[in-house]
Design a protein around this motif. Structure first.
Motif, PDB file in Angstrom:
ATOM      1  N   VAL A 133     -14.227  25.194  11.104  1.00 14.22           N
ATOM      2  CA  VAL A 133     -12.806  24.830  11.135  1.00 14.22           C
ATOM      3  C   VAL A 133     -12.363  24.814  12.594  1.00 14.22           C
ATOM      4  O   VAL A 133     -12.547  25.803  13.320  1.00 14.22           O
ATOM      5  CB  VAL A 133     -11.941  25.828  10.317  1.00 14.22           C
ATOM      6  N   ILE A 175     -14.178  13.514   7.372  1.00 14.03           N
ATOM      7  CA  ILE A 175     -12.806  13.610   6.826  1.00 14.03           C
ATOM      8  C   ILE A 175     -11.979  14.520   7.736  1.00 14.03           C
ATOM      9  O   ILE A 175     -10.854  14.193   8.129  1.00 14.03           O
ATOM     10  CB  ILE A 175     -12.831  14.175   5.381  1.00 14.03           C
ATOM     11  N   LEU A 176     -12.574  15.672   8.111  1.00 20.03           N
ATOM     12  CA  LEU A 176     -11.846  16.607   8.985  1.00 20.03           C
ATOM     13  C   LEU A 176     -11.645  15.998  10.364  1.00 20.03           C
ATOM     14  O   LEU A 176     -10.593  16.182  10.990  1.00 20.03           O
ATOM     15  CB  LEU A 176     -12.606  17.927   9.084  1.00 20.03           C
ATOM     16  N   VAL A 185      -5.754  20.891   9.563  1.00 18.19           N
ATOM     17  CA  VAL A 185      -6.943  21.064   8.717  1.00 18.19           C
ATOM     18  C   VAL A 185      -6.708  22.145   7.666  1.00 18.19           C
ATOM     19  O   VAL A 185      -7.069  21.990   6.492  1.00 18.19           O
ATOM     20  CB  VAL A 185      -8.182  21.384   9.591  1.00 18.19           C
ATOM     21  N   GLU A 204      -1.396  35.135  13.153  1.00 17.42           N
ATOM     22  CA  GLU A 204      -2.403  34.074  13.306  1.00 17.42           C
ATOM     23  C   GLU A 204      -1.726  32.702  13.425  1.00 17.42           C
ATOM     24  O   GLU A 204      -2.065  31.899  14.300  1.00 17.42           O
ATOM     25  CB  GLU A 204      -3.315  34.133  12.069  1.00 17.42           C
ATOM     26  N   SER A 263     -14.901  34.389   4.649  1.00 20.67           N
ATOM     27  CA  SER A 263     -13.725  33.523   4.676  1.00 20.67           C
ATOM     28  C   SER A 263     -14.168  32.113   4.321  1.00 20.67           C
ATOM     29  O   SER A 263     -15.354  31.766   4.474  1.00 20.67           O
ATOM     30  CB  SER A 263     -13.136  33.506   6.094  1.00 20.67           C
ATOM     31  N   TYR A 307     -11.205  27.806  15.263  1.00 19.15           N
ATOM     32  CA  TYR A 307     -11.737  29.119  14.850  1.00 19.15           C
ATOM     33  C   TYR A 307     -13.098  29.404  15.486  1.00 19.15           C
ATOM     34  O   TYR A 307     -13.975  29.986  14.844  1.00 19.15           O
ATOM     35  CB  TYR A 307     -11.867  29.187  13.330  1.00 19.15           C
ATOM     36  N   ALA A 330      -7.912  37.410  12.670  1.00 16.78           N
ATOM     37  CA  ALA A 330      -8.215  36.034  13.062  1.00 16.78           C
ATOM     38  C   ALA A 330      -7.348  35.679  14.261  1.00 16.78           C
ATOM     39  O   ALA A 330      -6.121  35.772  14.193  1.00 16.78           O
ATOM     40  CB  ALA A 330      -7.917  35.082  11.917  1.00 16.78           C
ATOM     41  N   ALA A 385      -5.319  21.754   4.022  1.00 14.66           N
ATOM     42  CA  ALA A 385      -6.091  21.303   2.853  1.00 14.66           C
ATOM     43  C   ALA A 385      -6.066  22.348   1.734  1.00 14.66           C
ATOM     44  O   ALA A 385      -6.343  22.024   0.583  1.00 14.66           O
ATOM     45  CB  ALA A 385      -7.535  21.006   3.262  1.00 14.66           C
ATOM     46  N   PRO A 417     -11.773  34.620   1.139  1.00 12.03           N
ATOM     47  CA  PRO A 417     -10.362  34.263   0.940  1.00 12.03           C
ATOM     48  C   PRO A 417     -10.000  33.013   1.740  1.00 12.03           C
ATOM     49  O   PRO A 417     -10.503  32.812   2.846  1.00 12.03           O
ATOM     50  CB  PRO A 417      -9.590  35.473   1.519  1.00 12.03           C
ATOM     51  N   PRO A 418      -9.126  32.179   1.177  1.00  6.50           N
ATOM     52  CA  PRO A 418      -8.539  31.113   1.998  1.00  6.50           C
ATOM     53  C   PRO A 418      -7.396  31.733   2.808  1.00  6.50           C
ATOM     54  O   PRO A 418      -7.260  32.967   2.831  1.00  6.50           O
ATOM     55  CB  PRO A 418      -8.011  30.144   0.932  1.00  6.50           C
ATOM     56  N   ASP A 419      -6.564  30.920   3.435  1.00  8.22           N
ATOM     57  CA  ASP A 419      -5.377  31.476   4.095  1.00  8.22           C
ATOM     58  C   ASP A 419      -4.608  32.303   3.065  1.00  8.22           C
ATOM     59  O   ASP A 419      -4.378  31.861   1.937  1.00  8.22           O
ATOM     60  CB  ASP A 419      -4.474  30.342   4.604  1.00  8.22           C
ATOM     61  N   TYR A 472     -13.356  33.135  15.505  1.00  9.06           N
ATOM     62  CA  TYR A 472     -13.256  33.797  14.195  1.00  9.06           C
ATOM     63  C   TYR A 472     -14.349  33.349  13.220  1.00  9.06           C
ATOM     64  O   TYR A 472     -15.003  34.184  12.581  1.00  9.06           O
ATOM     65  CB  TYR A 472     -11.871  33.475  13.622  1.00  9.06           C
ATOM     66  N   LEU A 524     -11.533  24.515  -3.716  1.00  4.81           N
ATOM     67  CA  LEU A 524     -12.270  23.920  -2.597  1.00  4.81           C
ATOM     68  C   LEU A 524     -13.303  24.912  -2.035  1.00  4.81           C
ATOM     69  O   LEU A 524     -14.461  24.563  -1.780  1.00  4.81           O
ATOM     70  CB  LEU A 524     -11.278  23.504  -1.501  1.00  4.81           C
ATOM     71  N   VAL A 563     -17.957  16.408   4.586  1.00  2.00           N
ATOM     72  CA  VAL A 563     -16.620  16.875   4.941  1.00  2.00           C
ATOM     73  C   VAL A 563     -16.277  16.564   6.404  1.00  2.00           C
ATOM     74  O   VAL A 563     -15.131  16.270   6.743  1.00  2.00           O
ATOM     75  CB  VAL A 563     -16.554  18.404   4.676  1.00  2.00           C
TER      76      VAL A 563
HETATM   77  C1  LIG Z   1     -12.550  16.689   1.022  1.00  2.48           C
HETATM   78  C2  LIG Z   1     -12.951  17.894   1.723  1.00  2.48           C
HETATM   79  C3  LIG Z   1     -11.940  18.425   2.650  1.00  2.48           C
HETATM   80  C4  LIG Z   1     -12.386  19.767   3.143  1.00  2.48           C
HETATM   81  C5  LIG Z   1     -11.325  20.445   3.851  1.00  2.48           C
HETATM   82  C6  LIG Z   1     -11.715  21.826   4.206  1.00  2.48           C
HETATM   83  C7  LIG Z   1     -10.591  22.497   4.841  1.00  2.48           C
HETATM   84  C8  LIG Z   1     -10.870  23.909   5.072  1.00  2.48           C
HETATM   85  C9  LIG Z   1      -9.674  24.595   5.518  1.00  2.48           C
HETATM   86  C10 LIG Z   1     -10.014  26.002   5.813  1.00  2.48           C
HETATM   87  C11 LIG Z   1      -8.881  26.760   6.253  1.00  2.48           C
HETATM   88  C12 LIG Z   1      -9.243  28.009   6.958  1.00  2.48           C
HETATM   89  C13 LIG Z   1      -9.360  29.180   6.124  1.00  2.48           C
HETATM   90  C14 LIG Z   1      -9.255  30.429   6.924  1.00  2.48           C
HETATM   91  C15 LIG Z   1      -8.867  31.495   6.051  1.00  2.48           C
HETATM   92  C16 LIG Z   1      -8.714  32.875   6.588  1.00  2.48           C
HETATM   93  O1  LIG Z   1      -9.961  33.502   6.690  1.00  2.48           O
HETATM   94  C17 LIG Z   1      -7.956  33.047   7.854  1.00  2.48           C
HETATM   95  N1  LIG Z   1      -6.652  32.499   7.758  1.00  2.48           N
HETATM   96  C18 LIG Z   1      -7.874  34.511   8.193  1.00  2.48           C
HETATM   97  O2  LIG Z   1      -6.671  35.045   8.025  1.00  2.48           O
END
Ligand SMILES: CCCCCCCCCCCCCCC[C@@H](O)[C@@H](N)CO
Length: 273
Positions: free
Chosen positions: A149, A257-258, A207, A196, A142, A152, A94, A210, A185-187, A155, A239, A254
């Motif tokens: 996001v 909010i973002l 962002v 990254e 992801s 990104y 990423a 979250a 996966p999240p972060d 990515y 989430l 969403v």
């Molecule tokens: C009330 C709703 C709020 C919604 C918020 C959504 C936020 C989403 C945040 C996403 C973060 C990015 C995730 C990227 C993850 C990985 O793929 C990346 N870090 C690669 O290493």
């Protein structure tokens, strides 16, 4: 309803691309702990050896962006440990940044590695899986492949493409007994995540906040459980699970909010100190 037969890890040959570090290495360790024969594929020989040898995994050096080299590595590992039963495609990177500030070649390199790398890995093992009438593919998307996001632009589309690849492919190989799953996966706390983070614009940091980063072992445990249960979607945090379920319904809710979070982060980062 007929009960699912649990996945037999002890008889399985699990291959992991991008398996020398981060999520890939954690998945390799988790599969090995279940008794599977594990093969890992990555570019660098030293990190490969360092991850594979302590767990008794086989390894081969290959670049997933090179389909011929990758096929050779897969063939060699199948000769050694038997046909591939599970392919977990983890190789990826990423490179965040604002759209006009990201060097143009990074759009291409991320698509080559994250998307085409998954395509090449799937193509290397699928003919065998289809002819045997069984197999599991886990392709890594992801949270950022499910929702736009900020930061990104290079990515996110590569991970959205992986998500779509799995959905299209499932129609073709599902009837032949191959399960195609997508991992979201999240972060995740990995060496790649440190790099990254060093280039994330402040609004991306705001962002991303979250969702709290998880460990690679937590992601690996979800992958193992997902294969055990024959899941098509493997999400780790609540989430992302909601995003996976709700897809297009959630985006319009969403977005405002973002947008507020991004506005505040931009204002804070440009305010005179
Ligand atoms: C009330 C709703 C709020 C919604 C918020 C959504 C936020 C989403 C945040 C996403 C973060 C990015 C995730 C990227 C993850 C990985 O793929 C990346 N870090 C690669 O290493």
């Amino acid at each position: 309803m007929a009960k699912r037969t649990p996945f037999d890890w002890q008889r399985a040959h699990v291959m992991v691309t991008g398996g020398s570090q981060g999520i890939g290495a954690a998945v390799a360790r988790a599969a090995r702990a279940r008794g599977a024969a594990v093969s890992i594929i990555a570019r660098g020989e030293e990190p490969l050896r360092a991850t594979a040898e302590p767990i008794g995994a086989a390894w081969a050096s290959a670049d997933v962006t090179d389909p011929d080299g990758l096929q050779k590595a897969v063939d060699e590992l199948e000769r050694r440990s038997g046909p591939c039963d599970v392919l977990i495609a983890c190789a990826g990177t990423a490179l965040p940044g604002r759209f006009l500030e990201v060097p143009i070649d990074e759009f291409e390199s991320q698509m080559r590695l994250n998307y085409l790398g998954a395509v090449h890995a799937a193509r290397a093992v699928l003919p065998g899986m289809v002819s045997r009438g069984r197999g599991h593919l886990v392709l890594t998307s992801s949270t950022a492949g499910m929702i736009g996001v900020v930061g990104y632009t290079g990515y996110g589309p590569t991970k959205a493409a992986v998500h779509q690849l799995a959905h299209c492919l499932r129609y073709e190989v599902g009837p032949a007994g191959v399960t195609v799953a997508v991992l979201y996966p999240p972060d995740t706390d990995t060496p790649g995540f440190e790099v990254e983070n060093s280039r994330k614009p402040p609004e991306t940091v705001a962002v991303s906040g979250a969702i709290t980063p998880v460990s690679a072992d937590v992601v690996a445990a979800a992958v193992i459980a997902g294969i055990d249960k024959g899941r098509h979607h493997i999400a780790i945090d609540p989430l992302t699970r909601v995003l996976v379920r709700a897809g297009g319904i959630v985006e319009p809710i969403v977005r405002p909010i973002l947008a507020r979070t991004i506005g505040k982060a931009r204002a804070a980062s440009t305010a005179p100190s």
